[in-house]
Scaffold this active site. Structure first.
Site, PDB file in Angstrom:
ATOM      1  N   GLU A 238       0.829  -1.213   0.000  1.00  0.00           N
ATOM      2  CA  GLU A 238       0.000   0.000   0.000  1.00  0.00           C
ATOM      3  C   GLU A 238       0.862   1.261   0.000  1.00  0.00           C
ATOM      4  O   GLU A 238       0.569   2.225  -0.712  1.00  0.00           O
ATOM      5  CB  GLU A 238      -0.947  -0.026   1.199  1.00  0.00           C
TER       6      GLU A 238
ATOM      7  N   HIS B  71      15.398 -13.322  -3.432  1.00  0.00           N
ATOM      8  CA  HIS B  71      14.974 -14.036  -4.656  1.00  0.00           C
ATOM      9  C   HIS B  71      14.875 -13.110  -5.852  1.00  0.00           C
ATOM     10  O   HIS B  71      14.146 -13.380  -6.804  1.00  0.00           O
ATOM     11  CB  HIS B  71      13.629 -14.734  -4.389  1.00  0.00           C
TER      12      HIS B  71
ATOM     13  N   LYS C 270       0.712   4.194  -2.909  1.00  0.00           N
ATOM     14  CA  LYS C 270       0.531   5.622  -2.628  1.00  0.00           C
ATOM     15  C   LYS C 270       1.631   6.439  -3.288  1.00  0.00           C
ATOM     16  O   LYS C 270       1.388   7.443  -3.954  1.00  0.00           O
ATOM     17  CB  LYS C 270       0.551   5.859  -1.111  1.00  0.00           C
TER      18      LYS C 270
ATOM     19  N   LYS D  89     -10.884   8.366  -9.784  1.00  0.00           N
ATOM     20  CA  LYS D  89     -11.189   7.898  -8.433  1.00  0.00           C
ATOM     21  C   LYS D  89     -11.747   6.481  -8.411  1.00  0.00           C
ATOM     22  O   LYS D  89     -11.466   5.718  -7.509  1.00  0.00           O
ATOM     23  CB  LYS D  89     -12.193   8.852  -7.765  1.00  0.00           C
TER      24      LYS D  89
END
Ligand code: AGP
Length: 610
Positions: free
Chosen positions: A483, A506, A487, A605
């Site tokens: 998250e 990895h 942003k 939005k």
């Protein structure tokens, strides 16, 4: 997602519509347009934002008191003047604005072209005015022409229509894309969402699916697609005008970051009782027995809402002891998922209009699964499609980058987890009271993080010129890392990737050098020691580390370049606290880079197209 705003009354429509479109720009802002009607239709449209159109038409002295307007987020056809809405028929007697997608537009367009109609744009929407004109020649009645037209349209649409033939009416229809009607004194409004209506009236009506409305300045009829008049009641909106203004903030996003304590309180206060450990979810509309028959949960969503789902997975598996998988909605619906009546699908969507999530809900229902939506918008499509709803009460979220909705979604998932664990007799009353008490503490802990804003701003000043960021986390820190990266990338345009810290070795570690700042969620907890090892691996390769750490953890200071502390809380709730500094870091980086935080390029939005 686009924005529609229409007005009919006694005032010059142009000013009312321009003001309304400004409130809708967050829904899409690559091009805009308006049609007003006096004796004849006047239409103006352009690439760019509402303010540019306002300057251009200021000297046109438009006095028509009826009009429609549109802000566009391009789906079919690139953002150009000719593709902007409104769209007109060849005679320019009919003007429409449209939000959604006409899925059978190619077939309709070919039919119309064979009848000699010349299309000007590349859009799907342009078939609508030509069909209305064609049907009006047959019916000589605008309502019948409108009905004949929508009868052949397939897909999702919200449409507003005005015409010189009946200049005292606006026709509006909703099928798969929201429309809200406001009724004032001798004036009516129609809008894609409530924000532009509130400054004029709080008397509103949500059009339901497959309904259309006929608005005059002093009357409103709502009908079904068979033309039957429907009994409808206006309601007084509980949303206040302050909710849709930036107040003292430069951008809605910062306002919404700061609203998170209040939005979490609103989400829990009338549904979680500390004294009894009870969680009440009346709108869930699903019986205990139905929930007790569930043997697995699939959480489906997009973007930030999916990240909330990844956090919820931890809660549900730990406390409700039920297998959970989290699926990208677009992948889920095309994979022929193995689900049945014993599967609960939790569909998370702030807007309730995301096409991929709606399609996943339809897929889940077609296979007999129980569907509960976690949604922030009353009356949105997903709340009508799901069996039940858990509303987040974050209030209108206008910034394209979702912030308060995200933490409210995590809160709703936490509530639902306690609810499920309770009916399965898996946690004691004391445990429930403790968990709810921890939840009630969260708003004040968020406010404590706001005290570090200056510190976070300074860190943003130090790193905002970098072109790449890596965000790392383990356990519940992993979705927080995802998250935080989302942003950063969506509002500052810095390339940012979220990764499980365990995955570093990895592959991603190849990226580490002095030009790659690394944000690490390094909170005290089960994986703390492992995270410290990951930090050491980054530092050994000249990487710069910004740690989100637990308040009081002094030892980490010597291991990283910068630290942002957050207060300690229940491990499962740390996700709500850890994301706040990342929201602020992204916000400040975007502002420092001169980006339009509320309307980032290429985004809208809500993505109401697949
Ligand atoms: C989040 O900041 C983005 N705006 C985007 O990822 C968003 O979360 C996603 O499009 C899902 O939207 P929804 O919650 O309205 O369904």
């Amino acid at each position: 997602m686009c924005g529609i705003f229409a007005y009919i009354g006694n005032r010059p429509a142009v000013n009312v519509i321009i003001s309304g479109l400004k409130k809708l720009e967050y829904r899409g802002y690559d091009s805009i347009g308006i049609s007003t009607l006096e004796d004849t239709l006047f239409t103006y449209k352009c690439v760019g934002k509402v303010s540019e159109m306002q300057d251009t038409i200021a000297d046109k002295h438009l006095v028509g008191t009826i009009g429609i307007g549109h802000t566009r987020w391009a789906t079919h056809g690139e953002p150009t003047e000719i593709n902007a809405h409104p769209h007109l028929d060849e005679s320019s007697k009919f003007s429409i604005v449209h939000n959604g997608i006409i899925e059978n537009y190619m077939v309709l367009k070919k039919e119309l072209e064979t009848e000699g109609i010349k299309f000007l744009s590349q859009t799907d929407s342009e078939v609508i005015p030509h069909l209305i004109a064609k049907n009006y020649k047959i019916t000589k009645n605008l309502e019948k022409a409108f009905l004949k037209t929508i009868a052949v349209l397939e897909g999702a649409y919200a449409i507003c229509l005005i015409s010189e033939y009946e200049p005292d009416k606006i026709f509006a229809v909703r099928k798969g894309s929201p429309l809200i009607i406001g009724v004032g004194k001798d004036e009516c409004f129609c809008s894609s969402d409530i924000s532009p209506i509130l400054k004029h009236t709080k008397q509103i009506l949500y059009l339901d699916e497959n309904e259309y409305a006929i608005l005059t300045k002093d009357h409103l009829d709502v009908k079904d697609f068979q033309g039957n008049l429907l009994p409808k009641e206006l309601t007084k909106s509980a949303i206040n005008i302050e909710d849709v203004s930036k107040g003292s903030y430069d951008f809605f996003m910062m306002k919404e970051i700061h609203e998170q304590p209040e939005s979490i309180i609103r989400t829990i206060e009338d549904r979680c009782l500390v004294e009894t450990g009870e969680v009440m979810l009346h709108s869930i509309n699903v019986s205990f027995n139905q929930l007790l028959s569930i043997n697995r949960i699939v959480i489906t969503a997009c973007g930030t809402s999916l990240h909330a789902g990844l956090v919820g997975e931890f809660f549900l598996e730990k406390f409700a002891q039920i297998p959970v998988e989290v699926e990208y909605a677009a992948e889920f619906r095309y994979r022929n998922p193995i689900i049945d009546s014993k599967t609960l699908v939790l569909a998370i969507s702030q807007s309730g209009e995301t096409a991929d999530t709606l399609a996943a809900v339809a897929e889940a229902k077609s296979k007999g699964a129980l569907v509960i939506a976690i949604c922030n918008v009353q009356g949105s499509t997903i709340t009508r499609e799901a069996n039940g709803v858990i509303y987040t009460k974050a209030g209108l979220e206008i910034g394209v980058a979702s912030t308060k909705a995200f933490t409210a979604q995590i809160t709703a998932l936490y509530m639902f987890t306690i609810y499920m664990a309770r009916i399965k007799w898996l946690i004691s009353k004391e445990t429930r009271k403790h968990l709810i008490k921890q939840l009630y503490n969260i708003p004040s802990l968020i406010k404590e993080i706001f005290l570090s804003e200056d510190h976070i701003y300074k860190i943003a000043c130090k790193y905002y010129k970098y072109d790449h960021f890596l965000y790392l986390g383990r356990g519940i820190g992993f979705p927080v890392a995802l998250e935080g990266a989302l942003k950063m990338k969506e509002i500052s345009y810095i390339h940012a990737e979220g990764y499980s810290a365990a995955e570093m070795k990895h592959g991603p570690i190849a990226l580490i050098d002095e030009n790659m700042p690394v944000v690490v969620i390094a909170l005290k907890g089960r994986s703390y020691e492992k995270i410290l090892s990951n930090i050491a691996e980054v530092k050994a390769r000249k990487g710069q580390v910004i740690a989100i750490a637990t308040k009081g953890d002094i030892s980490i200071l010597e291991k990283v370049d910068d630290v942002i502390y957050i207060p300690d809380t229940e491990e499962e709730l740390t996700a709500i606290l850890a994301v706040v500094p990342l929201q602020l870091l992204a916000y400040y980086a975007a502002v420092l880079r001169g980006c339009h935080v509320d309307q980032p390029r290429n985004l809208a939005k809500s993505v109401t197209v697949e």
